[in-house]
Design a protein around this motif. Structure first.
Motif, PDB file in Angstrom:
ATOM      1  N   GLU A  47       1.127  -1.194  -0.232  1.00  0.00           N
ATOM      2  CA  GLU A  47      -0.181   0.146   0.074  1.00  0.00           C
ATOM      3  C   GLU A  47       0.813   1.168   0.393  1.00  0.00           C
ATOM      4  N   ALA A  48       0.808   2.773  -0.486  1.00  0.00           N
ATOM      5  CA  ALA A  48       0.851   3.539  -0.376  1.00  0.00           C
ATOM      6  C   ALA A  48       0.180   4.636  -0.564  1.00  0.00           C
ATOM      7  N   SER A  49      -0.021   5.222   0.612  1.00  0.00           N
ATOM      8  CA  SER A  49      -0.461   6.489   0.536  1.00  0.00           C
ATOM      9  C   SER A  49       0.057   8.540   0.407  1.00  0.00           C
ATOM     10  N   PHE A  50      -0.522   9.004  -0.248  1.00  0.00           N
ATOM     11  CA  PHE A  50       0.297  10.302  -0.322  1.00  0.00           C
ATOM     12  C   PHE A  50      -0.172  11.336  -0.198  1.00  0.00           C
ATOM     13  N   GLU A  51       0.032  12.737   0.328  1.00  0.00           N
ATOM     14  CA  GLU A  51      -0.574  14.113   0.772  1.00  0.00           C
ATOM     15  C   GLU A  51      -0.391  14.909  -0.561  1.00  0.00           C
ATOM     16  N   TYR A  52      -0.553  16.129  -1.319  1.00  0.00           N
ATOM     17  CA  TYR A  52      -0.310  16.536  -2.304  1.00  0.00           C
ATOM     18  C   TYR A  52      -0.495  18.145  -1.722  1.00  0.00           C
ATOM     19  N   GLU A  53       0.574  18.721  -2.153  1.00  0.00           N
ATOM     20  CA  GLU A  53       0.692  20.156  -1.778  1.00  0.00           C
ATOM     21  C   GLU A  53       0.868  20.896  -3.459  1.00  0.00           C
ATOM     22  N   ARG A 100      -0.812  12.873 -15.734  1.00  0.00           N
ATOM     23  CA  ARG A 100      -1.483  12.104 -15.089  1.00  0.00           C
ATOM     24  C   ARG A 100      -0.413  10.950 -14.394  1.00  0.00           C
ATOM     25  N   ILE A 101      -0.344  11.520 -12.914  1.00  0.00           N
ATOM     26  CA  ILE A 101      -0.404  10.431 -12.504  1.00  0.00           C
ATOM     27  C   ILE A 101       0.037   9.216 -11.774  1.00  0.00           C
ATOM     28  N   THR A 102       0.950   8.454 -12.025  1.00  0.00           N
ATOM     29  CA  THR A 102       1.002   6.754 -11.860  1.00  0.00           C
ATOM     30  C   THR A 102       1.584   6.012 -10.833  1.00  0.00           C
ATOM     31  N   VAL A 103       1.660   5.733 -10.039  1.00  0.00           N
ATOM     32  CA  VAL A 103       2.553   5.177  -8.546  1.00  0.00           C
ATOM     33  C   VAL A 103       2.716   3.570  -9.070  1.00  0.00           C
ATOM     34  N   LEU A 113      -0.286   1.952  -8.015  1.00  0.00           N
ATOM     35  CA  LEU A 113      -0.784   2.318  -6.612  1.00  0.00           C
ATOM     36  C   LEU A 113      -2.186   3.465  -6.643  1.00  0.00           C
ATOM     37  N   VAL A 114      -0.595   3.899  -7.760  1.00  0.00           N
ATOM     38  CA  VAL A 114      -1.714   5.302  -7.069  1.00  0.00           C
ATOM     39  C   VAL A 114      -1.941   5.754  -8.666  1.00  0.00           C
ATOM     40  N   ASP A 115      -3.549   5.908  -9.202  1.00  0.00           N
ATOM     41  CA  ASP A 115      -3.763   6.447 -10.577  1.00  0.00           C
ATOM     42  C   ASP A 115      -4.179   7.762 -10.502  1.00  0.00           C
ATOM     43  N   ARG A 116      -3.591   8.530 -10.768  1.00  0.00           N
ATOM     44  CA  ARG A 116      -4.728  10.772 -10.148  1.00  0.00           C
ATOM     45  C   ARG A 116      -4.621  11.807 -11.959  1.00  0.00           C
ATOM     46  N   THR A 117      -5.683  11.520 -12.443  1.00  0.00           N
ATOM     47  CA  THR A 117      -5.278  12.860 -13.674  1.00  0.00           C
ATOM     48  C   THR A 117      -5.701  14.433 -13.303  1.00  0.00           C
ATOM     49  N   ILE A 118      -4.452  15.145 -13.444  1.00  0.00           N
ATOM     50  CA  ILE A 118      -4.750  16.349 -13.233  1.00  0.00           C
ATOM     51  C   ILE A 118      -5.308  17.171 -14.072  1.00  0.00           C
TER      52      ILE A 118
END
Length: 340
Positions: A47-53, A100-103, A113-118
């Motif tokens: 598992e992986a989790s992130f905070e974004y700034e 698109r950010i993926t981890v 573990l992460v798939d995020r569209t900006i």
């Protein structure tokens, strides 16, 4: 007779035991096959989790939990790695609208573990304009920063390649009055990915002009400048300048010599008192300079102070980014890696 009854009475018990044994064996086989199937298809193993700034260059991702080594990707390209157990570590990703950010885990399962569209303005850098030269066609070059700084193509209009524009020496792009999302711009960062076909003449990669305010990035022949050593026939000298229009370019700094025909990234940044130039992420020169910065007309591939037919660029431009904030060394390196 008694013996026969005993044997017959035991037979159901034995049968039930055998049936249970068969069921257990089948269950073990199925579980084993299930684990093998999951292992072969990349079932999540951590598992992986992130905070974004938001930062001037893009999103900063801070790992709040990290159970395996991971690679952070931007639009499928690796931009950073984080090791297992390094909770609290941060990486900067130079995000733009639509990215698109993926981890992805770095074990053999390669789990996503992460798939995020900006798609939010608060998730991108401090853009004024952003051109990929992929979305353009015909007479228009689209600004992906969502600031409506679309550029008009002048001249031949034949250089679209699919991932760049190949300038013929008789074409250029023009933006009338750059729009910035802030009221006043006092510093900026300009970045361009390009490949020149010639180093024998002065060429403008991009230039801005607004009244007496003038800045840009250009190429000058190495043979004219003592800063270029060795063989000067197949090299060129990129320079970043900020000065008054028509002035002596007292604020110009050089990054060469650089080879002709090689794709590279040049970044110029100005913090209100100092200009700096980087080539492929490496700092090359710096100088003191003090001037007001405005957002006026912007030209790509030609001299802003002419009618558009002087010092035109000869080569390909792949990407241009313009920010209203100065960048430090780390931010320039991150930006360069994304633009290479």
């Amino acid at each position: 007779m008694g013996t026969d009854r005993a044997i017959r009475g035991a037979t159901p018990v034995v049968g039930n035991v055998l049936l249970v044994a068969v069921v257990i064996v089948i269950g073990v086989v199925l579980v084993t096959l299930s684990f093998s199937f999951l292992e072969g298809t990349g079932a999540p193993s951590a598992e992986a989790s992130f905070e974004y700034e938001q930062t001037p260059v893009g999103l900063e991702m801070t790992a709040t939990a990290i159970g395996t080594d991971v690679t952070v990707q931007l639009n499928g390209r690796p931009v950073a790695t984080i090791e297992a157990g390094d909770a609290g570590e941060s990486v900067i990703v130079p995000t733009a609208p639509g990215d698109r950010i993926t981890v992805v885990s770095r074990d053999r399962e390669k789990s996503v573990l992460v798939d995020r569209t900006i798609d939010d303005r608060e998730e991108v850098g401090d853009f004024i304009a952003y051109y990929t030269f992929e979305a353009g066609s015909g007479d228009a070059l689209l600004d992906r920063s969502n600031n409506d700084n679309n550029a008009s193509l002048k001249g031949d209009k034949t250089g679209w390649t699919g991932n760049s524009y190949d300038f013929t020496g008789n074409d250029y792009f023009e933006v009338t009055k750059l729009n910035a999302p802030v009221y006043e711009v006092s510093e900026f960062t300009f970045a361009v990915t390009y490949k020149t076909d010639s180093g024998t003449a002065k060429q403008e990669l991009a230039e801005h002009i607004s009244g007496s305010d003038n800045w840009g990035v250009e190429i000058k022949p190495c043979e004219n400048w003592n800063s270029c050593d060795g063989d000067k026939t197949d090299t060129h000298n990129p320079n970043f300048f900020a000065d008054e229009s028509g002035g002596s370019q007292s604020g110009q700094i050089f990054g060469g010599p650089e080879p002709v025909g090689q794709k590279q990234v040049v970044v110029g940044t100005y913090n209100g008192s100092t200009t700096e130039i980087y080539i492929d992420g490496e700092p090359k020169a710096t100088d003191s300079f003090n001037s007001e910065i405005s957002m006026g007309d912007f030209f790509i591939g030609t001299d802003a102070e002419s009618s558009g037919n002087r010092d035109n660029f000869d080569g390909e431009i792949y990407e241009i980014r313009l920010y209203y904030t100065a960048f430090d060394d780390q931010q320039v390196r991150v930006l360069t890696e994304a633009m290479e």
